[in-house]
Motif scaffolding. Sequence first.
Motif, mmCIF file in Angstrom:
data_model
loop_
_atom_site.group_PDB
_atom_site.id
_atom_site.type_symbol
_atom_site.label_atom_id
_atom_site.label_comp_id
_atom_site.label_asym_id
_atom_site.label_seq_id
_atom_site.Cartn_x
_atom_site.Cartn_y
_atom_site.Cartn_z
ATOM 1 N N THR A 360 1.809 3.099 1.056
ATOM 2 C CA THR A 360 1.669 2.099 -0.039
ATOM 3 C C THR A 360 1.284 2.770 -1.392
ATOM 4 O OG1 THR A 360 -0.516 1.255 0.687
ATOM 5 C CG2 THR A 360 1.375 0.153 1.429
ATOM 6 N N CYS A 361 0.066 2.752 -1.629
ATOM 7 C CA CYS A 361 -0.516 3.202 -2.851
ATOM 8 C C CYS A 361 -0.585 5.039 -2.969
ATOM 9 C CB CYS A 361 -1.779 2.758 -3.266
ATOM 10 S SG CYS A 361 -3.287 3.115 -2.314
ATOM 11 N N ALA A 362 -0.861 5.545 -1.798
ATOM 12 C CA ALA A 362 -0.635 6.876 -2.088
ATOM 13 C C ALA A 362 0.658 7.511 -2.391
ATOM 14 C CB ALA A 362 -1.014 7.538 -0.520
ATOM 15 N N PRO A 363 1.619 7.177 -1.878
ATOM 16 C CA PRO A 363 3.179 7.642 -2.180
ATOM 17 C C PRO A 363 3.555 7.152 -3.596
ATOM 18 C CG PRO A 363 3.614 6.033 -0.567
ATOM 19 C CD PRO A 363 1.942 6.359 -0.679
ATOM 20 N N ALA A 364 3.058 5.827 -3.819
ATOM 21 C CA ALA A 364 3.293 5.218 -5.346
ATOM 22 C C ALA A 364 2.621 5.923 -6.532
ATOM 23 C CB ALA A 364 2.939 3.793 -5.631
ATOM 24 N N ASP A 365 1.278 6.388 -5.991
ATOM 25 C CA ASP A 365 0.624 7.211 -7.132
ATOM 26 C C ASP A 365 1.094 8.217 -7.150
ATOM 27 O OD1 ASP A 365 -0.893 4.689 -7.358
ATOM 28 O OD2 ASP A 365 -2.480 5.303 -6.307
ATOM 29 N N LEU A 366 1.318 9.109 -6.186
ATOM 30 C CA LEU A 366 1.963 10.546 -6.247
ATOM 31 C C LEU A 366 3.029 10.460 -7.265
ATOM 32 C CD1 LEU A 366 1.703 13.175 -5.004
ATOM 33 C CD2 LEU A 366 3.505 12.765 -3.631
ATOM 34 N N LEU A 367 3.861 9.659 -7.108
ATOM 35 C CA LEU A 367 5.219 9.612 -8.015
ATOM 36 C C LEU A 367 4.965 8.819 -9.474
ATOM 37 C CD1 LEU A 367 8.073 9.396 -5.556
ATOM 38 C CD2 LEU A 367 6.799 11.424 -6.409
ATOM 39 N N GLY A 368 3.836 8.139 -9.567
ATOM 40 C CA GLY A 368 3.763 6.991 -10.635
ATOM 41 C C GLY A 368 4.365 6.210 -10.855
ATOM 42 N N LEU A 369 4.714 5.492 -9.625
ATOM 43 C CA LEU A 369 5.578 4.306 -9.482
ATOM 44 C C LEU A 369 4.509 3.132 -9.670
ATOM 45 C CD1 LEU A 369 7.818 4.988 -6.446
ATOM 46 C CD2 LEU A 369 8.402 5.467 -8.852
ATOM 47 N N PRO A 370 5.012 2.040 -10.088
ATOM 48 C CA PRO A 370 4.159 0.751 -10.316
ATOM 49 C C PRO A 370 3.584 -0.145 -9.072
ATOM 50 C CG PRO A 370 6.267 0.035 -10.918
ATOM 51 C CD PRO A 370 6.419 1.529 -10.786
ATOM 52 N N ALA A 371 4.423 0.513 -8.042
ATOM 53 C CA ALA A 371 4.334 -0.361 -6.641
ATOM 54 C C ALA A 371 2.931 -0.045 -5.909
ATOM 55 C CB ALA A 371 5.390 -0.167 -5.708
ATOM 56 N N GLY A 372 2.829 -0.615 -4.884
ATOM 57 C CA GLY A 372 1.764 -0.137 -3.721
ATOM 58 C C GLY A 372 0.483 -0.875 -3.827
ATOM 59 N N ARG A 373 0.323 -1.753 -4.397
ATOM 60 C CA ARG A 373 -0.927 -2.673 -4.643
ATOM 61 C C ARG A 373 -0.921 -4.238 -4.826
ATOM 62 N NH1 ARG A 373 -3.170 1.048 -7.710
ATOM 63 N NH2 ARG A 373 -1.541 2.328 -7.386
ATOM 64 N N LEU A 374 -1.919 -4.802 -4.587
ATOM 65 C CA LEU A 374 -1.737 -6.229 -4.730
ATOM 66 C C LEU A 374 -2.882 -6.304 -5.719
ATOM 67 C CD1 LEU A 374 -2.300 -7.581 -0.798
ATOM 68 C CD2 LEU A 374 -0.296 -7.165 -2.144
ATOM 69 N N ALA A 375 -2.302 -6.491 -7.064
ATOM 70 C CA ALA A 375 -3.393 -6.616 -8.362
ATOM 71 C C ALA A 375 -2.372 -7.417 -9.289
ATOM 72 C CB ALA A 375 -3.456 -5.156 -8.728
ATOM 73 N N ARG A 376 -3.194 -8.296 -10.122
ATOM 74 C CA ARG A 376 -2.530 -8.858 -11.243
ATOM 75 C C ARG A 376 -1.529 -8.040 -12.002
ATOM 76 N NH1 ARG A 376 -6.547 -12.624 -14.895
ATOM 77 N NH2 ARG A 376 -6.635 -13.366 -12.641
ATOM 78 N N GLY A 377 -0.567 -8.199 -12.258
ATOM 79 C CA GLY A 377 0.433 -7.610 -13.230
ATOM 80 C C GLY A 377 1.302 -6.414 -12.326
ATOM 81 N N ALA A 378 0.893 -6.428 -11.035
ATOM 82 C CA ALA A 378 1.828 -5.475 -10.186
ATOM 83 C C ALA A 378 3.062 -6.151 -10.027
ATOM 84 C CB ALA A 378 0.943 -4.964 -9.034
ATOM 85 N N PRO A 379 4.232 -5.429 -9.527
ATOM 86 C CA PRO A 379 5.206 -6.105 -9.011
ATOM 87 C C PRO A 379 5.160 -6.696 -7.791
ATOM 88 C CG PRO A 379 5.702 -3.850 -9.601
ATOM 89 C CD PRO A 379 4.298 -4.049 -9.760
ATOM 90 N N ALA A 380 5.799 -7.776 -7.570
ATOM 91 C CA ALA A 380 5.377 -8.697 -6.558
ATOM 92 C C ALA A 380 6.351 -8.195 -5.371
ATOM 93 C CB ALA A 380 5.777 -10.042 -6.705
ATOM 94 N N ASP A 381 5.933 -6.810 -4.874
ATOM 95 C CA ASP A 381 6.570 -6.374 -3.490
ATOM 96 C C ASP A 381 5.642 -6.463 -2.487
ATOM 97 O OD1 ASP A 381 8.588 -5.615 -5.522
ATOM 98 O OD2 ASP A 381 7.960 -3.518 -5.448
ATOM 99 N N LEU A 382 5.780 -7.401 -1.575
ATOM 100 C CA LEU A 382 4.884 -7.691 -0.653
ATOM 101 C C LEU A 382 5.564 -7.724 0.767
ATOM 102 C CD1 LEU A 382 3.799 -10.986 -2.271
ATOM 103 C CD2 LEU A 382 2.661 -8.806 -2.254
ATOM 104 N N VAL A 383 4.705 -7.538 1.811
ATOM 105 C CA VAL A 383 5.212 -7.787 3.232
ATOM 106 C C VAL A 383 4.397 -8.479 3.970
ATOM 107 C CG1 VAL A 383 5.684 -6.617 5.331
ATOM 108 C CG2 VAL A 383 6.192 -5.217 3.094
ATOM 109 N N LEU A 384 4.709 -9.405 4.677
ATOM 110 C CA LEU A 384 3.868 -10.502 5.618
ATOM 111 C C LEU A 384 4.395 -10.031 7.139
ATOM 112 C CD1 LEU A 384 1.960 -12.882 5.525
ATOM 113 C CD2 LEU A 384 3.916 -14.468 6.022
ATOM 114 N N CYS A 385 3.255 -9.595 7.690
ATOM 115 C CA CYS A 385 3.293 -8.945 9.111
ATOM 116 C C CYS A 385 2.471 -9.563 10.103
ATOM 117 C CB CYS A 385 3.131 -7.344 8.926
ATOM 118 S SG CYS A 385 3.200 -6.735 10.473
#
Length: 431
Positions: A360-385
Motif C-alpha cells: 500500500t503506502c510503501a509502493p505508493a510513496d516510492l512512486l509519489g502516488l496519492p494512493a495507499g492510505r486511509l486519510a482525509r483527502g486521499a483517493p477513496a481506494d479501499l478494500v474490504l476483506c
Amino acid sequence: MSRPQAFVNARLVDPASGWDGPGAVLVRDGVIVEAAQGAGLGALSDDVEVVDAAGAMLLPGLVDLRVKTGEPGAETKETLKSAALAAAAGGVTSIVVQPDTSPVVDEPSVADFILRRARDIHLVHVYPAGAATKGCKGERMAEIGLMAEAGCVYVTDADRPIVDSKVLRRVLAYAAGFGMQVAHRPADPWLTAGAAASEGEFAGRLGLPSAPAAAEKIMLERDLALVELTGARLIVDQVTTALALESLQRGLSRGLPVTATASINHLSFNEIDIGDYRTFCKLDPPLRHEDDRQALIEALATGLVKIVVSAHAPAPAEDKRLPYDEAAPGAVGLQTLLPALLAFHHEGRIPLIDLIRTVTCAPADLLGLPAGRLARGAPADLVLCDLDAPQVIDADKLVSKSKNSPFDGRRLQGRILRTVVDGRTVFSADA
C-alpha cells in the motif's frame, strides 16, 4: 459522482498512520472525507450508503508495481481490461504495467495509448512503466524524458537485464535528471542463459538446465556500483536469493538510494514446488532453495525488502503445457496477492500492519502516488476483506484470461468482499 458511502464497524489497517484497530471511513465525491480511528462517524445524512463491515478488515487499495499484460500486441494472454478486472477482484486498485509489449513502451505515443485505454475501461488506476532502452534490447537509451512527460512512472527493460554497463550508467544518470527511477532485474545473462531452474541438487535430479544463485549477486553488485557512481535511484526488481540480500544490505548501509521488491511467488514457494515438472511453477527468476525463501521472508520482516509485487505474468495454456524447459515462465498473481501475503500474518511471521505496508503506502510513496492510505483527502481506494475466510484457489475460476497460477489448489485465508476505486465499487463478492 457515486453516492456517498460510510464504512462502519470495520477493523482499519492503515500503515501510513500506524493504525490497526476499530474505526470507520466516510467517502464522498471519490475521496475520503473522514477516517475515524477508534470511533464511529456520528450522525450521517440520509443520502449516505452505510456499509456495515461487521468487523472485517478495511485497508487502502493495493498498489502493484509489476504487472504484465498482453495489450498491445498479445491480447490472447491478457488485455488491459481483463487485467483490470483481475486486479479489482484481488483488491488491487493501482497497477504499473510493464513496457515489454508489442510495440514496446519506448516512446510517448504507446504510453498515451495505455493511459487512454485505462481511462476508457474505467476500473482501476493504470500507470505505464517506460522502457529503459529502445525495444528493451539494452543497446540504445530510450526517450526517457518524453516518457516521463507522457506519464510513465519509472523505466525498466522488464525481464531483460541491461548487460552493457555503459548503457545502464547512461540510463541511470539520464533518468535521475528527470526524477525517474530505474527498475532493473539483477541476473548475469551468461550464467542464466537457457536456465529453467535454480542450480542445485534438485535441478540436477530433474535434469533441468539451471543457473546459480551467484548470478543474481554478481549483477546486483554491478548495479549498486553504478548507483554509487551516478546517484540515481534504483528499484531492484525481484530479489530472490540470500546472496543478493547480503549485497543489498551492504549497499543500503552505505546510504545508496535503492529499494528492493520481492514477488509473492518467491515468498510462498521454493524449488521443490516444481514437483514433477509442474510448469505453472516455472518462473523468471526461477524458484529458489528453501534457505533463500526463508531469508527473503526475514528480509521482508526486517524491512530490508520493502515492497511485495504480484509479478503478474499471464501465459495461455499452449505456452505452459509443454516440456518444462520449453514452457514459458511466469504466473498470474493479481487475485492471489493479498490472501497469499496474509499467510505470513496467520503464521505469526510478520505483523499484519507491516505486511499491508508492503503493498500500500510503501509502493505508493516510492512512486509519489496519492494512493495507499486511509486519510482525509486521499483517493477513496479501499478494500474490504474477511481476514480469516478460508478459500481453495481454483485457477479455472480466476478472472485473468490466462490461468497459469502456482497457487492452484492451495488453501489460503483472506477473501476480498469489496473493492472501491475513487468511491466506485468495482468489485463485490456478492455481485
